[in-house]
Write a protein that holds these residues in place. Structure first.
Motif, short mmCIF file in Angstrom:
data_model
loop_
_atom_site.label_atom_id
_atom_site.label_comp_id
_atom_site.label_asym_id
_atom_site.label_seq_id
_atom_site.Cartn_x
_atom_site.Cartn_y
_atom_site.Cartn_z
N UNK A 147 0.82 -1.21 0.00
CA UNK A 147 0.00 0.00 0.00
C UNK A 147 0.85 1.26 0.00
N UNK A 148 2.08 1.16 0.47
CA UNK A 148 2.91 2.35 0.50
C UNK A 148 3.32 2.80 -0.90
N UNK A 149 3.11 1.93 -1.88
CA UNK A 149 3.55 2.29 -3.21
C UNK A 149 2.57 3.21 -3.92
N UNK A 150 1.43 3.40 -3.35
CA UNK A 150 0.40 4.17 -4.04
C UNK A 150 0.17 5.50 -3.35
N UNK A 151 -0.03 6.50 -4.20
CA UNK A 151 -0.25 7.83 -3.63
C UNK A 151 -1.71 8.06 -3.32
N UNK A 152 -2.58 7.30 -3.95
CA UNK A 152 -4.00 7.56 -3.73
C UNK A 152 -4.84 6.41 -4.23
N UNK A 153 -6.16 6.60 -4.10
CA UNK A 153 -7.07 5.52 -4.48
C UNK A 153 -7.01 5.21 -5.96
N UNK A 154 -6.82 6.24 -6.74
CA UNK A 154 -6.85 6.00 -8.19
C UNK A 154 -5.73 5.06 -8.61
N UNK A 160 -4.91 -2.61 -9.15
CA UNK A 160 -5.76 -3.79 -8.95
C UNK A 160 -6.36 -4.24 -10.28
N UNK A 161 -6.75 -3.28 -11.07
CA UNK A 161 -7.29 -3.64 -12.39
C UNK A 161 -6.24 -4.37 -13.20
N UNK A 162 -5.05 -3.83 -13.18
CA UNK A 162 -3.97 -4.45 -13.95
C UNK A 162 -3.72 -5.88 -13.49
N UNK A 163 -3.84 -6.06 -12.18
CA UNK A 163 -3.54 -7.38 -11.62
C UNK A 163 -4.62 -8.40 -11.91
N UNK A 164 -5.86 -8.01 -11.70
CA UNK A 164 -6.93 -9.01 -11.73
C UNK A 164 -7.73 -9.01 -13.01
N UNK A 165 -7.98 -7.82 -13.51
CA UNK A 165 -8.96 -7.76 -14.58
C UNK A 165 -8.35 -8.11 -15.91
N UNK A 166 -7.23 -7.52 -16.23
CA UNK A 166 -6.66 -7.72 -17.56
C UNK A 166 -6.30 -9.17 -17.81
N UNK A 167 -5.82 -9.84 -16.76
CA UNK A 167 -5.38 -11.22 -16.99
C UNK A 167 -6.56 -12.18 -17.09
N UNK A 168 -7.58 -11.95 -16.27
CA UNK A 168 -8.68 -12.91 -16.26
C UNK A 168 -9.76 -12.57 -17.29
N UNK A 169 -10.82 -11.97 -16.84
CA UNK A 169 -11.91 -11.67 -17.76
C UNK A 169 -11.62 -10.38 -18.51
N UNK A 170 -11.37 -10.54 -19.76
CA UNK A 170 -10.99 -9.37 -20.57
C UNK A 170 -12.09 -8.33 -20.65
N UNK A 171 -13.32 -8.80 -20.69
CA UNK A 171 -14.42 -7.85 -20.90
C UNK A 171 -14.82 -7.16 -19.61
N UNK A 172 -14.74 -7.84 -18.51
CA UNK A 172 -15.18 -7.23 -17.25
C UNK A 172 -14.24 -6.12 -16.85
N UNK A 173 -14.76 -5.19 -16.10
CA UNK A 173 -13.85 -4.20 -15.52
C UNK A 173 -14.23 -3.99 -14.06
N UNK A 174 -13.43 -3.23 -13.41
CA UNK A 174 -13.52 -3.17 -11.96
C UNK A 174 -14.82 -2.53 -11.48
N UNK A 216 -25.54 -2.82 1.39
CA UNK A 216 -25.47 -2.45 2.80
C UNK A 216 -24.16 -1.80 3.17
N UNK A 217 -23.28 -1.60 2.22
CA UNK A 217 -22.01 -0.95 2.56
C UNK A 217 -22.01 0.51 2.16
N UNK A 218 -23.20 1.05 1.95
CA UNK A 218 -23.23 2.48 1.62
C UNK A 218 -23.35 2.68 0.13
N UNK A 219 -23.28 3.93 -0.30
CA UNK A 219 -23.50 4.25 -1.72
C UNK A 219 -22.40 3.63 -2.55
N UNK A 220 -22.83 3.12 -3.69
CA UNK A 220 -21.85 2.49 -4.59
C UNK A 220 -20.90 3.53 -5.12
N UNK A 221 -19.60 3.29 -4.98
CA UNK A 221 -18.63 4.29 -5.43
C UNK A 221 -17.95 3.83 -6.71
N UNK A 222 -17.24 4.72 -7.30
CA UNK A 222 -16.56 4.40 -8.57
C UNK A 222 -15.56 3.27 -8.37
#
Lengths: 222, 556
Positions: A147-154, A160-174, A216-222
């Motif tokens: 987590x120290x490698x990142x400056x912010x949420x973006x 995370x997208x690079x790690x999980x999404x691109x390799x597995x389901x090409x069409x899905x996104x985060x 139940x975890x609050x408003x859906x965020x980006x």
């Protein structure tokens, strides 16, 4: 050599006007005939330095930092001790272990890294310094991020997208998934509510779950 | 060339040398162990090329993107031992974006296909998955050595596959890897019939290990010489383990066990008095010295007085590493200074490799060190605070590092730190003829610094730079130099996107990777030439641009 002559000339012309200021002004080189400035990193590590060679050292002000170009430095208010990313060049697992070793209490078993003595902005939570496990629903195995490698949420989201999404389901996104985390108290929280640094220091592990499960975890965020 | 054709041949009718069969050349080349010599031989003529490449047994691919796995397997079909390295060195310190690349999978797949007789595989700074490990276990019937250094992406499940599948495994060497703990008792998957282990190193593993299983394994592997454990093994069990396995010559007890067990050495000594067991404990501050100690790694808690003891006792010392116990502590409560290094360099005549973290240094000390030890091959000094000058004279440390490169003619690796101007780079460029790897951080005043390096340093292979005021001009002026090097890393310098584009256009055999600031919304293509870039990684390649870059990395 032609190139050398060009450089000597350029130096003589004093590149200060075009040179990018990255941090503290002033250098030690009064002996030098040329007056090119040494650029220093924007982080102002310590208030009081032993190394006061810089005759023109000034306290870095917020305004000055704002003038500097963005560099590879973790965001920190000028007053606090800022850490330069990847410096000193010690491997991350060594860092967390060193903090253990130099801590005053003797520990019988290997525990999670204690808060370091000095007021640094390290976020050490999981057993491996700031590495936290990341699981994603449907993915066969887990990953780990520092987590120290990142400056912010973006930045974190993109990683995370690079790690999980691109390799597995090409069409899905985060955006079909909700990124949640488990905090120090063991509660499942939605990522993004608190300032990033606060999140980074309390996050124990990340879980990327399908949005349908994240009710139940609050408003859906980006 | 026309000789020996129609003339009367000698009685034995030997073929002229240039018509000797390939097998003879292959045999001759087997006496050239160094890859560079074999490469030179292969360049002499077609028949030597053929003979050499078909008989090459060891292959080292220092940059996994310099050539494709298929190229490697095609060119060298008889390889039995391969080593592949991936990410740039600065990945160790978090400077390389996650998911940058360096997947081992394509290499394992190509090897499984083209090198069925492969016996040794070594990966460094690569992403190795459990699938890779499963494939290794399944594909090579005589697989013997697996070495993984600074890798990630696998778990104990992968290790289980290796344990279960590699019947002839001699070495399992896991150094500084990130290994996911799946709570699988992988050690117990070595079959009872398995006895071939010679080296076992799992010191980087976080989880627990079943001591009984370990004991049985160690007892039945009569050839086991080196055992490096993690610190899940309790001390009392360790002693009994060693009693049952007297064949062990080198024992590592994992990180920090000695911090919690200061009596470690007393106990071990009592157990093995006179056995000649060499015990190495990493990162130890209560050290146990052996006059035979050749490599010594320790934390700065040893302080100057401790190093003085090392200096006077270990005159066979070849390599010394001193790490900071609290890298972010500005106050520097630990009393480790230039004194310690001066003492060791003065008294250890065989010392040739140093990695030293400290908080203060003087030119005088460096000059003395240079004079004491002209035989340094690796000198890495890290003064923790950037821009620290000589603490007595307040001068830059140019003179000190210049003395090092002038005196140590065999220096192949150098890391500089502290306050440094362009002058030191002039010295390095001019004198460091054998230097292959140079690391620079927070140093120099202008483009000249980089120009001195790139236009000098005849043997330079790897250059890594961060946070220095080096810009476009020296990079473009010395573009041709980059093709003679393996790679260049520059981060947080003053490079523009335009210069990278120019470099890429000018040098088609270089791959120019730009890692942009993730905060930027627009893709690299739409950015202006004047845009400053954050990270640059350039390397020579015959494989063309790679296709596995993550979003934040773009090949210009």
């Amino acid at each position: 050599m032609e190139a050398t002559v060009a450089y000597a000339k350029a130096e003589a012309e004093n590149l200060m006007a075009t040179e990018l200021r990255l941090g503290l002004p002033g250098t030690a080189d009064d002996d030098q005939t040329q007056t090119t400035k040494a650029t220093t990193p924007p982080s102002t590590p310590r208030g009081k330095k032993r190394t006061t060679t810089f005759d023109a050292v000034e306290e870095t002000t917020v305004a000055e930092e704002a003038n500097n170009n963005k560099r590879d430095v973790e965001a920190a208010p000028p007053v606090a001790k800022a850490q330069v990313v990847g410096w000193p060049p010690v491997r991350s697992y060594r860092k967390s272990c060193f903090q253990q070793a130099s801590s005053k209490q003797s520990k019988a078993t290997k525990e999670e890294a204690a808060t370091p003595a000095s007021n640094t902005t390290t976020s050490t939570t999981a057993a491996n310094g700031s590495f936290v496990k990341v699981s994603m629903d449907g993915a066969p195995y887990l990953r780990k991020v520092d987590l120290r490698m990142y400056k912010g949420y973006r930045e974190l989201r993109e990683a995370l997208e690079a790690m999980f999404v691109s390799s597995n389901n090409g069409s899905a996104n985060l955006s079909e998934f909700a990124v949640t985390y488990e905090d120090k108290d063991g509660d499942l929280m939605l990522v993004g509510d608190v300032p990033f640094e606060m999140f980074a220091s309390t996050c124990k592990k990340l879980r990327i779950m399908k949005r349908s499960e994240a009710t139940g975890l609050g408003s859906a965020r980006q | 060339m026309g000789r020996g054709g129609s003339r009367a041949a000698p009685a034995a009718a030997m073929p002229p040398w240039h018509a000797l069969p390939d097998e003879v050349w292959e045999h001759a080349f087997s006496f050239l162990p160094a890859a560079s010599d074999r490469g030179a031989a292969a360049g002499a003529c077609r028949s030597w090329l053929r003979a050499e490449r078909r008989s090459r047994r060891r292959l080292s691919v220092a940059n996994c993107y310099a050539a494709s796995p298929q190229d490697a397997v095609e060119r060298f079909p008889a390889v039995r031992a391969a080593e592949v390295k991936g990410k740039p060195h600065f990945a160790d310190f978090g400077l390389v974006p996650p998911a940058w690349g360096a997947a081992a999978a394509p290499w394992v797949a190509a090897a499984a296909d083209g090198w069925p007789l492969l016996e040794e595989l070594s990966f460094k700074r690569m992403v190795v998955t459990d699938e890779c490990l499963e494939m290794i276990a399944a594909s090579f019937r005589n697989f013997q050595v697996l070495r993984l250094v600074s890798c990630e992406g696998f778990s104990t499940a992968g290790l289980a596959a290796i344990a279960a599948g590699c019947r002839n495994l001699r070495e399992l060497d896991l150094q500084e890897n990130e290994i996911e703990d799946c709570s699988i008792h992988w050690l117990s998957l070595f079959p009872e019939s398995f006895t071939s282990l010679v080296t076992l190193n799992f010191s980087c593993l976080e989880g627990d290990v079943n001591i009984n299983v370990l004991e049985r394994l160690v007892t039945r592997c009569r050839n086991l010489k080196t055992l490096k454990l993690n610190n899940s093994i309790p001390l009392d069990k360790l002693a009994s383990l060693l009693h049952k396995a007297p064949q062990i010559v080198e024992l590592g007890t994992g990180r920090f066990s000695a911090d919690y067990h200061p009596n470690l050495f007393e106990k071990l000594e009592a157990a093995f008095a006179g056995d000649g067991l060499a015990v190495s404990v990493s990162h130890l501050h209560k050290f146990h010295l052996n006059i035979e100690t050749v490599n010594f790694q320790v934390m700065d808690l040893i302080e100057d007085h401790g190093l003085a003891v090392v200096a006077s006792s270990c005159n066979k010392l070849q390599e010394l590493r001193v790490f900071p116990s609290d890298p972010f502590d500005a106050a520097g409560q630990v009393s480790l200074t230039e004194r310690g290094l001066v003492d060791v360099s003065a008294s250890c005549p065989m010392l040739e490799s140093v990695l030293y973290f400290c908080r203060r240094m003087t030119n005088e000390a460096l000059i003395a060190i240079a004079k004491n030890r002209p035989n340094f091959t690796c000198f890495r000094l890290c003064i923790i605070e950037p821009h620290t000058p000589d603490y007595i004279t307040h001068q830059p440390l140019d003179a000190g590092f210049s003395a090092i490169v002038e005196s140590c003619k065999g220096l192949t690796r150098l890391s500089v730190s502290g306050l440094l101007t362009d002058h030191v780079f002039k010295s390095i460029g001019a004198h460091a003829d054998r230097l292959e790897m140079l690391s620079i951080a927070f140093a120099g005043n202008s483009d000249l610094g980089l120009h001195y390096i790139l236009s000098g340093c005849k043997s330079l292979k790897k250059l890594e730079i961060r946070d220095c005021p080096f810009g476009d001009k020296p990079l473009l002026a010395n573009a041709a130099k980059l093709e003679t090097m393996r790679s260049l890393w520059m981060s947080s310098c003053s490079l523009t996107l335009g210069a990278c584009r120019q470099l890429a256009r000018k040098m088609p055999r270089l791959s120019v990777e730009v890692m942009n600031d993730p905060e930027r919304a627009c893709p690299l293509d739409s950015l202006a030439d004047e845009t400053l870039i954050d990270k640059l990684y350039v390397y020579r390649t015959i494989a063309g641009p790679r296709s596995d870059t993550p979003a934040c990395v773009q090949i210009v």
